[in-house]
Design a protein around this motif. Structure first.
Motif, PDB file in Angstrom:
ATOM      1  N   SER A  48       0.819  -1.217   0.000  1.00 17.46           N
ATOM      2  CA  SER A  48       0.000   0.000   0.000  1.00 17.46           C
ATOM      3  C   SER A  48       0.848   1.261   0.000  1.00 17.46           C
ATOM      4  CB  SER A  48      -0.935   0.001   1.212  1.00 17.46           C
ATOM      5  OG  SER A  48      -1.758  -1.143   1.207  1.00 17.46           O
ATOM      6  N   GLY A  49       2.045   1.184   0.560  1.00 21.50           N
ATOM      7  CA  GLY A  49       2.910   2.352   0.603  1.00 21.50           C
ATOM      8  C   GLY A  49       4.164   2.084   1.406  1.00 21.50           C
ATOM      9  N   ILE A  50       5.173   2.927   1.184  1.00 23.86           N
ATOM     10  CA  ILE A  50       6.437   2.843   1.926  1.00 23.86           C
ATOM     11  C   ILE A  50       6.711   4.223   2.516  1.00 23.86           C
ATOM     12  CG2 ILE A  50       8.913   2.402   1.765  1.00 23.86           C
ATOM     13  CD1 ILE A  50       8.323   0.560  -0.590  1.00 23.86           C
ATOM     14  N   THR A  51       7.018   4.256   3.797  1.00 24.83           N
ATOM     15  CA  THR A  51       7.241   5.509   4.508  1.00 24.83           C
ATOM     16  C   THR A  51       8.599   5.494   5.185  1.00 24.83           C
ATOM     17  OG1 THR A  51       4.869   5.705   4.956  1.00 24.83           O
ATOM     18  CG2 THR A  51       6.344   7.046   6.301  1.00 24.83           C
ATOM     19  N   LEU A  52       9.321   6.601   5.074  1.00 28.83           N
ATOM     20  CA  LEU A  52      10.564   6.788   5.811  1.00 28.83           C
ATOM     21  C   LEU A  52      10.269   7.670   7.024  1.00 28.83           C
ATOM     22  CD1 LEU A  52      13.187   7.454   2.983  1.00 28.83           C
ATOM     23  CD2 LEU A  52      12.565   5.278   4.050  1.00 28.83           C
ATOM     24  N   THR A  53      10.724   7.243   8.180  1.00 32.82           N
ATOM     25  CA  THR A  53      10.502   7.990   9.418  1.00 32.82           C
ATOM     26  C   THR A  53      11.832   8.273  10.090  1.00 32.82           C
ATOM     27  OG1 THR A  53       8.375   6.868   9.727  1.00 32.82           O
ATOM     28  CG2 THR A  53       9.309   7.992  11.638  1.00 32.82           C
ATOM     29  N   LEU A  54      12.072   9.536  10.439  1.00 37.37           N
ATOM     30  CA  LEU A  54      13.268   9.896  11.197  1.00 37.37           C
ATOM     31  C   LEU A  54      12.980   9.667  12.676  1.00 37.37           C
ATOM     32  CD1 LEU A  54      14.411  13.199   9.435  1.00 37.37           C
ATOM     33  CD2 LEU A  54      14.824  10.819   8.792  1.00 37.37           C
ATOM     34  N   VAL A  55      13.866   8.940  13.342  1.00 37.20           N
ATOM     35  CA  VAL A  55      13.659   8.596  14.749  1.00 37.20           C
ATOM     36  C   VAL A  55      14.892   8.959  15.557  1.00 37.20           C
ATOM     37  CG1 VAL A  55      12.025   6.743  14.247  1.00 37.20           C
ATOM     38  CG2 VAL A  55      14.465   6.227  14.360  1.00 37.20           C
ATOM     39  N   ALA A  56      14.691   9.161  16.848  1.00 34.19           N
ATOM     40  CA  ALA A  56      15.794   9.535  17.739  1.00 34.19           C
ATOM     41  C   ALA A  56      15.514   9.039  19.136  1.00 34.19           C
ATOM     42  CB  ALA A  56      15.977  11.054  17.750  1.00 34.19           C
ATOM     43  N   ARG A  57      16.575   8.816  19.879  1.00 35.99           N
ATOM     44  CA  ARG A  57      16.438   8.471  21.294  1.00 35.99           C
ATOM     45  C   ARG A  57      16.250   9.753  22.091  1.00 35.99           C
ATOM     46  NH1 ARG A  57      21.351   5.446  24.132  1.00 35.99           N
ATOM     47  NH2 ARG A  57      22.364   7.420  23.674  1.00 35.99           N
ATOM     48  N   VAL A  58      15.196   9.794  22.890  1.00 38.25           N
ATOM     49  CA  VAL A  58      14.839  10.986  23.648  1.00 38.25           C
ATOM     50  C   VAL A  58      14.701  10.622  25.122  1.00 38.25           C
ATOM     51  CG1 VAL A  58      13.074  12.765  23.982  1.00 38.25           C
ATOM     52  CG2 VAL A  58      13.676  12.040  21.671  1.00 38.25           C
ATOM     53  N   GLU A  59      15.202  11.494  25.991  1.00 37.95           N
ATOM     54  CA  GLU A  59      15.067  11.308  27.432  1.00 37.95           C
ATOM     55  C   GLU A  59      13.878  12.112  27.943  1.00 37.95           C
ATOM     56  OE1 GLU A  59      18.634  12.303  29.443  1.00 37.95           O
ATOM     57  OE2 GLU A  59      19.827  10.720  28.489  1.00 37.95           O
ATOM     58  N   ILE A  60      13.211  11.539  28.918  1.00 37.86           N
ATOM     59  CA  ILE A  60      12.063  12.238  29.494  1.00 37.86           C
ATOM     60  C   ILE A  60      12.083  12.082  30.998  1.00 37.86           C
ATOM     61  CG2 ILE A  60      10.566  10.220  29.173  1.00 37.86           C
ATOM     62  CD1 ILE A  60       8.299  12.253  28.649  1.00 37.86           C
ATOM     63  N   GLU A  61      11.803  13.172  31.694  1.00 40.44           N
ATOM     64  CA  GLU A  61      11.748  13.154  33.147  1.00 40.44           C
ATOM     65  C   GLU A  61      10.310  12.929  33.591  1.00 40.44           C
ATOM     66  OE1 GLU A  61      13.416  16.663  34.786  1.00 40.44           O
ATOM     67  OE2 GLU A  61      15.454  16.242  34.104  1.00 40.44           O
ATOM     68  N   HIS A  62      10.138  12.122  34.636  1.00 41.88           N
ATOM     69  CA  HIS A  62       8.817  11.877  35.194  1.00 41.88           C
ATOM     70  C   HIS A  62       8.967  11.602  36.678  1.00 41.88           C
ATOM     71  CE1 HIS A  62       9.830   7.548  34.916  1.00 41.88           C
ATOM     72  NE2 HIS A  62      10.368   7.887  33.751  1.00 41.88           N
ATOM     73  N   SER A  63       7.861  11.283  37.314  1.00 40.91           N
ATOM     74  CA  SER A  63       7.856  11.161  38.783  1.00 40.91           C
ATOM     75  C   SER A  63       8.783  10.065  39.292  1.00 40.91           C
ATOM     76  CB  SER A  63       6.430  10.889  39.275  1.00 40.91           C
ATOM     77  OG  SER A  63       5.919   9.701  38.693  1.00 40.91           O
ATOM     78  N   GLU A  64       9.074   9.065  38.449  1.00 37.68           N
ATOM     79  CA  GLU A  64       9.918   7.962  38.884  1.00 37.68           C
ATOM     80  C   GLU A  64      11.373   8.135  38.471  1.00 37.68           C
ATOM     81  OE1 GLU A  64       8.128   4.445  37.371  1.00 37.68           O
ATOM     82  OE2 GLU A  64       6.309   4.638  38.590  1.00 37.68           O
ATOM     83  N   GLY A  65      11.702   9.273  37.856  1.00 37.68           N
ATOM     84  CA  GLY A  65      13.071   9.523  37.419  1.00 37.68           C
ATOM     85  C   GLY A  65      13.133   9.867  35.939  1.00 37.68           C
ATOM     86  N   GLU A  66      14.017   9.194  35.211  1.00 34.36           N
ATOM     87  CA  GLU A  66      14.167   9.435  33.782  1.00 34.36           C
ATOM     88  C   GLU A  66      14.029   8.127  33.022  1.00 34.36           C
ATOM     89  OE1 GLU A  66      17.830  11.330  32.817  1.00 34.36           O
ATOM     90  OE2 GLU A  66      17.179  13.307  33.506  1.00 34.36           O
ATOM     91  N   SER A  67      13.506   8.233  31.784  1.00 30.68           N
ATOM     92  CA  SER A  67      13.409   7.084  30.902  1.00 30.68           C
ATOM     93  C   SER A  67      13.823   7.504  29.503  1.00 30.68           C
ATOM     94  CB  SER A  67      11.980   6.531  30.862  1.00 30.68           C
ATOM     95  OG  SER A  67      11.579   6.052  32.128  1.00 30.68           O
ATOM     96  N   ASP A  68      14.267   6.537  28.715  1.00 30.16           N
ATOM     97  CA  ASP A  68      14.565   6.761  27.311  1.00 30.16           C
ATOM     98  C   ASP A  68      13.432   6.201  26.475  1.00 30.16           C
ATOM     99  OD1 ASP A  68      16.935   7.902  27.923  1.00 30.16           O
ATOM    100  OD2 ASP A  68      18.189   6.223  27.322  1.00 30.16           O
ATOM    101  N   GLY A  69      13.104   6.884  25.402  1.00 23.42           N
ATOM    102  CA  GLY A  69      12.098   6.398  24.467  1.00 23.42           C
ATOM    103  C   GLY A  69      12.511   6.695  23.048  1.00 23.42           C
TER     104      GLY A  69
END
Length: 298
Positions: A48-69
């Motif tokens: 049906s289609g082909i898509t290119l997506t730019l992705v990156a590792r991002v850090e986020i702060e929350h109540s339990e500390g930090e996580s990577d997504g």
């Protein structure tokens, strides 16, 4: 690289996809070029289609500390619907732009520790979208950005780390739902005044906005500056030195905090789960083991 996940989704004998980047490194605003190579499996496949997506590792702060997504920040359709015959080989060329705010991952060929970006090829087939493997992408600084980085080096600052933080810096022209922080340890002439400095670039086609945050014992001092194309190619050492001296001269005497709201001051918000959720318009995904191994090795 061949989609291992695509084969698993369609079963043995399904088509394979290999994306080849002709430009493994570009500047912000530059064209990412390459081709998507398709090889038909043992039976006809309707794509049906082909898509290119730019992705990156991002850090986020929350109540339990930090996580990577894993955050996607630009998507480009590179193919209309097509039918791939059994055993057929087909190549689809592409040229897609890197957003001007795409974070820098290397300077003068040297990788910035902590930065991980890539191009993911997604194929929609048999009514399902399959997220395939990711090809690493390098981003070299624009001439104006390079001039600022060279000025810090000339002033004796030492690169310490770089990362991407979710959120927005209020009062700026930021367009992406995250921003880059490049941290330097203070040069010898400033070490007695502050210990480190964080630098954020917010670039457009004709200018670069620079946000500086000085990490002082008594307060964090934040200043914003704008450079336009007229500064390209100039020695910016005196300019950057002036920015720092101005920030110190106008620093508050007490602790001011970041002044942007949110946990980190730049607009960081809560996260749903350990490394997934939606924050300020930024959708974070959990990491796949193979993605971590292939792209996030520093």
């Amino acid at each position: 690289m061949v989609f291992k996940k695509l084969l698993g989704a369609l079963g043995v004998g399904g088509p394979t996809v290999d994306t080849v980047l002709a430009t493994p490194a570009v500047q912000p605003g530059g064209l990412i070029q390459g081709q998507v190579n398709l090889v038909g499996g043992t039976q006809e496949a309707k794509i049906s289609g082909i898509t290119l997506t730019l992705v990156a590792r991002v850090e986020i702060e929350h109540s339990e500390g930090e996580s990577d997504g894993l955050a996607s920040f630009a998507r480009y359709s590179v193919s209309p619907p097509l039918t791939l015959a059994a055993g057929e080989q087909r190549s689809i060329p592409f040229a897609v732009p890197a957003p001007y705010e795409t974070p820098v991952t290397s300077v003068a060929g040297q990788h910035l520790h902590g930065m991980s970006l890539g191009v993911r090829t997604e194929v929609e087939i048999s009514g399902a979208r399959d997220k395939g493997d990711v090809d690493p992408l390098g981003i070299e600084p624009l001439p104006l950005q390079r001039g600022v980085l060279e000025a810090f080096a000339a002033l004796g600052f030492r690169f310490h780390s770089a990362d991407l933080e979710s959120g927005r810096i209020r009062g700026t022209g930021q367009s992406l739902p995250f921003y880059q922080e490049i941290e330097y340890l203070a040069g010898p002439q400033y070490a007695h005044l502050f210990k480190a400095l964080e630098l954020t670039f917010l670039a457009t086609a004709d200018r670069v906005e620079v946000v500086l945050e000085l990490d002082r014992r008594s307060s964090d001092v934040i200043n914003r500056h704008v450079l336009d194309r007229s500064s390209t190619g100039q020695d910016l050492t005196a300019v950057v030195d002036g920015w720092i001296r101005h920030a110190l001269a106008n620093a508050p005497s007490g602790h001011s905090g970041h002044g942007y709201g949110g946990g980190h001051g730049f607009g960081a918000g809560p996260v749903v789960g350990a490394a997934a959720g939606a924050v300020g318009g930024l959708v974070l995904e959990e990491f796949a083991d193979e993605f971590v191994e292939e792209i996030f090795e520093d």
